[in-house]
Design a protein around this motif. Structure first.
Motif, PDB file in Angstrom:
ATOM      1  N   ASN A  23       0.846  -1.240  -0.157  1.00 57.31           N
ATOM      2  CA  ASN A  23       0.155   0.144  -0.103  1.00 57.31           C
ATOM      3  C   ASN A  23       0.879   1.331   0.136  1.00 57.31           C
ATOM      4  O   ASN A  23       0.363   2.301  -0.071  1.00 57.31           O
ATOM      5  CB  ASN A  23      -0.938   0.136   1.314  1.00 57.31           C
ATOM      6  CG  ASN A  23      -0.277  -0.103   2.471  1.00 57.31           C
ATOM      7  OD1 ASN A  23       1.232  -0.208   2.718  1.00 57.31           O
ATOM      8  ND2 ASN A  23      -0.961  -0.400   3.663  1.00 57.31           N
ATOM      9  N   GLY A  24       2.234   1.045  -0.366  1.00 54.74           N
ATOM     10  CA  GLY A  24       3.087   2.313  -0.268  1.00 54.74           C
ATOM     11  C   GLY A  24       3.384   2.860   1.289  1.00 54.74           C
ATOM     12  O   GLY A  24       4.202   3.562   1.192  1.00 54.74           O
ATOM     13  N   GLU A  25       2.687   2.360   2.031  1.00 57.21           N
ATOM     14  CA  GLU A  25       3.132   2.951   3.470  1.00 57.21           C
ATOM     15  C   GLU A  25       4.279   2.194   4.198  1.00 57.21           C
ATOM     16  O   GLU A  25       5.190   2.725   4.751  1.00 57.21           O
ATOM     17  CB  GLU A  25       1.701   2.799   4.493  1.00 57.21           C
ATOM     18  CG  GLU A  25       0.794   3.476   4.050  1.00 57.21           C
ATOM     19  CD  GLU A  25      -0.495   3.311   4.927  1.00 57.21           C
ATOM     20  OE1 GLU A  25      -0.439   2.652   5.671  1.00 57.21           O
ATOM     21  OE2 GLU A  25      -1.690   3.737   4.462  1.00 57.21           O
ATOM     22  N   HIS A  26       4.300   0.875   4.142  1.00 58.38           N
ATOM     23  CA  HIS A  26       5.439   0.317   4.604  1.00 58.38           C
ATOM     24  C   HIS A  26       5.797  -1.132   3.992  1.00 58.38           C
ATOM     25  O   HIS A  26       4.941  -1.526   3.085  1.00 58.38           O
ATOM     26  CB  HIS A  26       5.444  -0.048   6.209  1.00 58.38           C
ATOM     27  CG  HIS A  26       4.384  -0.910   6.694  1.00 58.38           C
ATOM     28  ND1 HIS A  26       4.338  -2.198   6.561  1.00 58.38           N
ATOM     29  CD2 HIS A  26       2.943  -0.709   6.877  1.00 58.38           C
ATOM     30  CE1 HIS A  26       3.158  -2.911   6.884  1.00 58.38           C
ATOM     31  NE2 HIS A  26       2.450  -1.911   7.228  1.00 58.38           N
ATOM     32  N   GLU A  27       6.897  -1.909   4.116  1.00 59.99           N
ATOM     33  CA  GLU A  27       7.173  -3.165   3.610  1.00 59.99           C
ATOM     34  C   GLU A  27       7.414  -4.107   4.848  1.00 59.99           C
ATOM     35  O   GLU A  27       8.099  -4.995   4.633  1.00 59.99           O
ATOM     36  CB  GLU A  27       8.520  -3.087   2.781  1.00 59.99           C
ATOM     37  CG  GLU A  27       7.944  -2.016   1.487  1.00 59.99           C
ATOM     38  CD  GLU A  27       9.113  -2.353   0.457  1.00 59.99           C
ATOM     39  OE1 GLU A  27      10.043  -3.055   0.781  1.00 59.99           O
ATOM     40  OE2 GLU A  27       8.777  -1.887  -0.807  1.00 59.99           O
ATOM     41  N   LEU A  28       6.873  -4.121   6.142  1.00 63.04           N
ATOM     42  CA  LEU A  28       7.063  -4.782   7.007  1.00 63.04           C
ATOM     43  C   LEU A  28       6.051  -6.066   6.892  1.00 63.04           C
ATOM     44  O   LEU A  28       4.753  -5.716   6.520  1.00 63.04           O
ATOM     45  CB  LEU A  28       6.647  -4.233   8.472  1.00 63.04           C
ATOM     46  CG  LEU A  28       7.585  -2.797   8.898  1.00 63.04           C
ATOM     47  CD1 LEU A  28       7.215  -2.521  10.119  1.00 63.04           C
ATOM     48  CD2 LEU A  28       9.211  -3.252   8.561  1.00 63.04           C
ATOM     49  N   PRO A  29       6.366  -7.228   7.454  1.00 63.60           N
ATOM     50  CA  PRO A  29       5.422  -8.115   7.102  1.00 63.60           C
ATOM     51  C   PRO A  29       4.422  -8.665   8.117  1.00 63.60           C
ATOM     52  O   PRO A  29       4.570  -8.001   9.326  1.00 63.60           O
ATOM     53  CB  PRO A  29       6.501  -9.527   7.375  1.00 63.60           C
ATOM     54  CG  PRO A  29       7.518  -9.030   8.059  1.00 63.60           C
ATOM     55  CD  PRO A  29       7.621  -7.678   7.860  1.00 63.60           C
ATOM     56  N   VAL A  30       3.224  -9.157   7.620  1.00 68.26           N
ATOM     57  CA  VAL A  30       2.064  -9.277   8.409  1.00 68.26           C
ATOM     58  C   VAL A  30       1.505 -10.690   8.393  1.00 68.26           C
ATOM     59  O   VAL A  30       1.809 -11.175   7.268  1.00 68.26           O
ATOM     60  CB  VAL A  30       0.871  -8.147   8.542  1.00 68.26           C
ATOM     61  CG1 VAL A  30       1.425  -6.538   8.853  1.00 68.26           C
ATOM     62  CG2 VAL A  30       0.517  -8.055   7.158  1.00 68.26           C
TER      63      VAL A  30
END
Length: 324
Positions: A158-165
């Protein structure tokens, strides 16, 4: 007058002395790695314990709910603390194989004192002894890419971050199953991880988190099996290839009725015969096709050994000449 650079004659500008370490400095194994990742996606030769899949899903879920920042440095700090504490628990319990950071944990446990301040070895570069040099720890070196491949974790673009969930179709269930299985020990683990310190006496209370403590009849164990064989949930693209490979491994185990080892599996799939030259019985078109793909993999690996031997011979011959 001679040019100052004349003493460098014969030394091409594109070469330099570099101290490289590793088993494959020329990258000759790249095609082999690519092949086996197609044959058993979501698993690699360094993803040694399946419970790490649950541990990371559980951590990512906790991080999203309780920390929530999109800072990569924050994520790395909690990631490395989790791995270091996990290694301390494993070393304290003993006989746990395949745990990242075990040598560091052994040294840390040999330092006198009731409290181990493990955050000094994970959060700062000057921490002594240092826990793993990789910024993302064992997650970055081994498990992260496989967790994304198998679908336990995902990165929301979504362009906000690239942290995994944790993924909605699989990761949430894995995280919850892990949490249910470890119970109160999980709460204690998170408290210690968050503080960056642990009392030695408390390490024994964290043993339920270890890879060898998965309950035989637990929902967590069943979920790992379903995950590996692509059952029950929206399967990842490689689920069927992974399942076929695992069925081949189980088939070889049933044929030999002995403890499996990598050489036994690889050579049996390459033949495909038992050691007594008895051919393996067909078990289905798709699984037999997968066995053929493993034959191709093994042939490719053998060719690399030939190439490396030829390269070594060529270098030895060139090295015997004064000019190189």
């Amino acid at each position: 007058m001679a040019d100052e650079s004349s003493d460098q004659a014969g030394y091409p500008e594109w070469t330099s002395l570099e101290k490289k370490r590793g088993l494959d400095p020329l990258g000759m194994q790249t095609t082999s790695v690519a092949l086996y990742q197609q044959l058993v996606p979501g698993i690699s030769n360094v993803t040694l314990r399946v419970r790490y899949y649950g541990l990371y899903a559980w951590l990512a879920d906790w991080y999203a709910r309780n920390v929530g920042t999109t800072s990569v440095d924050d994520w790395c700090r909690y990631l490395r603390r989790t791995e270091a504490l996990y290694a301390l628990v494993a070393q304290h319990a003993g006989n746990e194989q395949g745990i990242a950071g075990s040598r560091w944990a052994k040294r840390a446990l040999n330092v006198p004192g009731d409290v181990i301040e493990f955050s000094s070895a994970t959060d700062r570069a000057d921490g002594l002894p240092q826990y793993l040099k990789q910024k993302f720890g064992a997650y970055g070196a081994a498990y992260g890419s496989q967790l994304l491949e198998i679908g336990v974790l995902e990165i929301i673009k979504n362009g906000e971050h690239e942290l995994p969930v944790p993924s909605a179709h699989l990761g949430d269930a894995v995280a919850q199953a892990f949490a249910n299985e470890v119970g109160a020990a999980g709460v204690l683990f998170l408290e210690a991880m968050n503080s960056g310190r642990i009392n030695r006496a408390a390490l024994a209370q964290l043993h339920p988190l270890l890879p060898s403590r998965i309950g035989q009849d637990s929902a967590e164990r069943k979920l790992y099996e379903d995950m590996l064989f692509g059952r029950g949930q929206l399967p990842d693209e490689g689920a069927q290839d992974r399942a076929r490979t695992l069925r081949l491994v189980l088939r070889i185990g049933a044929e030999y009725e002995a403890k499996l080892n990598p050489d036994l599996v690889r050579w049996t799939l390459y033949a495909p015969h038992r050691h007594d030259d008895t051919p393996l019985q067909p078990i289905g078109r798709l699984d037999d096709e997968q066995a053929f793909h493993w034959q191709v993999y093994q042939a490719n690996d053998l060719l690399h050994a030939c190439y490396e031997a030829l390269l070594r011979y060529t270098l030895d011959v060139l090295g015997s000449q004064p000019s190189g």
